[in-house]
Write an enzyme that holds these catalytic residues in place. Structure first.
Site, PDB file in Angstrom:
ATOM      1  N   GLU B  85       0.821  -1.218   0.000  1.00 35.60           N
ATOM      2  CA  GLU B  85       0.000   0.000   0.000  1.00 35.60           C
ATOM      3  C   GLU B  85       0.847   1.257   0.000  1.00 35.60           C
ATOM      4  O   GLU B  85       1.704   1.451   0.871  1.00 35.60           O
ATOM      5  CB  GLU B  85      -0.925  -0.013   1.233  1.00 35.60           C
ATOM      6  N   LYS B 279      -6.952  -0.568  11.839  1.00 37.58           N
ATOM      7  CA  LYS B 279      -6.443  -1.033  10.539  1.00 37.58           C
ATOM      8  C   LYS B 279      -5.196  -0.228  10.160  1.00 37.58           C
ATOM      9  O   LYS B 279      -4.205  -0.781   9.680  1.00 37.58           O
ATOM     10  CB  LYS B 279      -7.533  -0.859   9.469  1.00 37.58           C
ATOM     11  N   ASP B 295       4.196 -14.270  11.498  1.00 37.53           N
ATOM     12  CA  ASP B 295       2.916 -14.674  10.919  1.00 37.53           C
ATOM     13  C   ASP B 295       1.879 -13.592  11.209  1.00 37.53           C
ATOM     14  O   ASP B 295       1.415 -13.443  12.330  1.00 37.53           O
ATOM     15  CB  ASP B 295       2.508 -16.004  11.572  1.00 37.53           C
ATOM     16  N   HIS B 392      -2.529  10.959   0.709  1.00 32.24           N
ATOM     17  CA  HIS B 392      -2.642   9.623   0.143  1.00 32.24           C
ATOM     18  C   HIS B 392      -2.611   9.660  -1.381  1.00 32.24           C
ATOM     19  O   HIS B 392      -1.931   8.875  -2.024  1.00 32.24           O
ATOM     20  CB  HIS B 392      -3.922   8.944   0.622  1.00 32.24           C
TER      21      HIS B 392
END
Lengths: 437, 437
Positions: B85, B279, B295, B392
């Protein structure tokens, strides 16, 4: 202060690596060589990958595997999976084959609403704000048209804008709670752009409104942002068959089904188990999310919050035996895209989507849910019968062998040997050491 | 049924790709060529990566970036991040630099207990089971010694084995709830092997016990498995400075701090916001988790369940202003490894760990928590000041240009143009189209 640097992002890739090598690897050229080993020999392709993010220095390899024999609503799929953990792809393939012989997976998309919110504070009378909001709503829609026109042409757009009073939670706190249909796009940029425009209109109209001009009431936008919590963007997948069809060499179908249902029940009531239970589901989900260029952090956050929606963290899957029919299902909130983002940009993502026959976002939701359900079936089946270690260590054997730089011949001998002997880390190491004596 | 196949896993990599190409790509050789484009030219290295998982056909590239200038407990770090991202690495770097000028990050490991459980049913009297459990406990410890000896030599091992009555949740349901110290290993294999041995001892001793031999009481092991829920394996990271030090060109320190605290408060009370808030934290966390061979599904599941521990899904970070001091912190449950798994196997993981100066698991916990906190600071700062889209989309510009196959010259012109103009998808497309007229 050592190792601090100004203007790092403006350095070239080579300069960045050179600075790192000097500062963290004592100038050892082997360390910068290693990064180069992972560059693609096609410079243009490498540049494409470099430009996905900032300060890129190399390509991190995740193995891309495939799991064939997924029958979903009567159609056969081979599912691409990008994942570093051994035994996940094997488990998926096994579960796929198992269920393809028992009617396959059935899936339904239950809803596709996405959510975004403008968070703000307002110090005045609630009734005044409510009537003001009703009055400006047509203007809110009008002023966002430059962003929504294209989405609307394709059949999507804004579904609803609701004023919510949250003052019981925080003094003066209100929201515009907005829902969207973003079709085949994940929609983050679309939703965020809409929300920022809503906030702008709200603020501007508030300034100019006679109802507030003379009072000392204030409206203050805190932030405008989509939500990755999508409990109304839901897909369901299930498998089902007569209990007798579950019989295997070592276990009767009925006994297996009952133990399986019991294991699911435990994951429903015991958060310590639920977390690992759902983690296994996400092994399957994330591997497809990554392979198809979607954002696994968004998916993870939305799914786990959904697993906790009833006040206690619980299982994402359910299972029943009714009239001797075993049914096993999953319901997942999934906001995915098959256009935009990396989907058309990352050549392997394009390839993976083509392998899945270029699914719509709704089709991809179904495939992902199936991957999660299959993974959970395989895990719970192992756990309630042979235990997890036997299968997992068998898959992990190759990693242990590689850790000890086993040759092709040594690997072959080890695989043969451990066909009949349980794999443990120390047993594998001892075996290699004995070979080398 | 089309496209079904038996024995797929036994085919060679070339045969697998050939089957896929024939069945899903109309035999188009370009599609198998593409997979090969991503193979490493070093065959041995490629084989190593192929063997991480099953049915590997290629390497999925995630960009590996670095974020410099992280000052943690007075030491300077450059943090490796594997993530697809855009804007995540830039945000991390920005937050790192911002706080390195304001005292840096302070971290503490609060606890390192890991959890595993043997889930079983027992139909008899609870008191009898309890005394039986007390009696066999020394044998349980003894019979697991072949697994624990090495871990104990290094200072770790089993911390506790507790019998838990869960019959209020499910009839006849009991657990051995066990805690472990696995030192620098994530410990999944160790814990699972111990648990399976506990279950075996439990079952065998039950069979042979006179207290149960004559009764019809039954003990049935359902499953034995570690938990990825680790609320007692916790790290804390924080930043802190006088409110005035937060002043910038467009905003007073006090105003900024108050708005920031308000945004955090919203993420505490509103799950729709909390999910996206967290998030963003995971963007930072997972990028380091991936780069260091851990992981991320395990970490994600454990962290989100922790975020929901009080009955409502909430923020992982907190912020206060007290006596004009702004403090911003995070507490994360993190079960990580810096030995075992992929850590010594994936050459880039080894490289990333070396970049971090070969941290212990506890040190890595602290670095990961800092990456999460930094990410959250950058996101909330943008959200409450300029809005998220401006920054962004600037980072995303290069992706839009690449989608339209912009040349180096076109990119340069676009970057120059959008220094002063807001980036939107359509504005970027229009700009390229105009250039090409």
């Amino acid at each position: 202060m050592t190792n601090a640097i100004s203007g790092f992002s403006k350095l070239s890739k080579a300069e960045k690596i050179s600075w790192i090598t000097k500062n963290y690897f004592n100038g050892d050229q082997k360390s910068s060589k290693l990064l180069q080993t992972y560059w693609n020999s096609d410079e243009q392709l490498q540049q494409l990958h470099d430009e996905f993010i900032e300060n890129t220095i190399s390509n991190y390899y995740l193995p891309l595997g495939v799991a064939p024999n997924f029958m979903i609503n009567g159609q056969n799929y081979t599912i691409p999976m990008a994942i570093e953990e051994s035994s996940v792809v094997a488990a998926a393939s096994k579960a796929a084959k198992y269920w393809s012989a028992r009617g396959g997976f059935k899936t339904t998309v239950l809803n596709t609403k996405k959510v975004g919110q403008v968070h703000f504070t307002y110090t005045g009378d609630k009734e005044v704000l409510t009537s003001f909001f009703q009055d400006i709503l047509p203007i809110v829609y009008k002023e966002v048209q430059h962003i929504t026109t294209n989405m609307e042409k394709r059949g999507g757009g804004i579904l609803d804008i609701e004023l919510r009073d949250k003052t019981q939670d925080i003094p003066h706190y209100y929201q515009l709670h907005c829902t969207f249909n973003t079709l085949d796009a994940m929609g983050a940029n679309f939703i965020n752009s809409c929300l920022e425009q809503f906030a702008k209109t709200l603020e501007e109209r508030f300034e100019g409104d006679t109802r507030f001009r003379e009072s000392k009431d204030k409206l203050n936008i805190i932030m405008s942002i989509l939500s990755n919590y999508v409990p109304e963007c839901i897909v369901r997948a299930e498998v089902s068959c007569p209990v007798n069809d579950l019989s295997e060499r070592n276990i009767e179908g009925k006994e297996f089904a009952e133990k399986f249902v019991q294991a699911i029940r435990i994951a429903e009531v015991e958060p310590y188990r639920a977390v690992t239970h759902n983690k296994g589901i996400m092994n399957g989900v994330d591997a497809v999310i990554l392979a198809t260029g979607n954002d696994f952090r968004a998916v993870e956050a939305g799914i786990h919050a959904y697993a906790a929606r009833n006040g206690s963290y619980s299982s994402l899957t359910g299972a029943t035996i009714e009239n001797d029919i075993f049914t096993f299902w999953i319901e997942l909130p999934l906001a995915l895209g098959t256009v935009g983002g990396l989907t058309k940009l990352h050549p392997l993502v394009k390839w993976c989507l083509q392998l899945l026959q270029n699914p719509s976002a709704q089709e991809l939701m179904q495939i992902v849910a199936v991957a999660g359900l299959a993974q959970n079936f395989a895990a719970v089946k192992s756990l309630t019968t042979t235990g997890i270690q036997q299968g997992h260590m068998k898959m992990h054997l190759m990693n242990i062998l590689n850790q000890h730089s086993a040759t092709a011949q040594e690997k072959k001998a080890a695989v043969e040997h451990f066909k009949t002997t349980p794999v443990t880390h120390s047993a594998a190491v001892t075996f290699i050491e004995n070979l080398r004596k």
